[in-house]
Write a protein that holds these residues in place. Structure first.
Motif, mmCIF file in Angstrom:
data_model
loop_
_atom_site.group_PDB
_atom_site.id
_atom_site.type_symbol
_atom_site.label_atom_id
_atom_site.label_comp_id
_atom_site.label_asym_id
_atom_site.label_seq_id
_atom_site.Cartn_x
_atom_site.Cartn_y
_atom_site.Cartn_z
ATOM 1 N N MET A 1 0.859 -1.182 0.000
ATOM 2 C CA MET A 1 0.000 0.000 0.000
ATOM 3 C C MET A 1 0.898 1.236 0.000
ATOM 4 O O MET A 1 1.893 1.271 0.720
ATOM 5 N N PRO A 2 0.552 2.233 -0.812
ATOM 6 C CA PRO A 2 1.366 3.452 -0.806
ATOM 7 C C PRO A 2 1.195 4.205 0.509
ATOM 8 O O PRO A 2 0.148 4.130 1.146
ATOM 9 N N ALA A 3 2.224 4.890 0.923
ATOM 10 C CA ALA A 3 2.155 5.707 2.124
ATOM 11 C C ALA A 3 1.248 6.900 1.865
ATOM 12 O O ALA A 3 1.086 7.348 0.726
ATOM 13 N N LEU A 4 0.644 7.403 2.897
ATOM 14 C CA LEU A 4 -0.265 8.541 2.759
ATOM 15 C C LEU A 4 0.428 9.725 2.094
ATOM 16 O O LEU A 4 -0.152 10.399 1.259
#
Length: 54
Positions: A33-36
Motif C-alpha cells: 500500500m502506498p504511504a499517505l
C-alpha cells in the motif's frame, strides 16, 4: 470397475487443479500500500486542465 476408474480420474483432475491454484497463489507479488504522503504527493503533481473561455 469402470465407475471406479472414472471416479479416480475425476479425483486426480481435482487434485491437479488444487495444486495449480496453490502454485499460482504462491507466485503472487505483494504490491503493498502506498504511504499517505505518496498519495497526497501524487494528487498535488497532477494538474487539472485550466478552464477555457467560450
Amino acid at each position: 470397475m469402470e465407475g471406479l476408474q472414472v471416479s479416480l480420474a475425476g479425483a486426480q483432475d481435482k487434485l491437479a487443479q488444487l495444486d495449480a491454484e496453490a502454485t499460482r497463489r504462491s507466485n503472487a507479488v505483494s504490491l503493498g500500500m502506498p504511504a499517505l504522503g505518496q498519495i497526497a504527493l501524487g494528487r498535488r503533481e497532477t494538474k487539472e486542465p485550466s478552464p477555457t473561455a467560450d
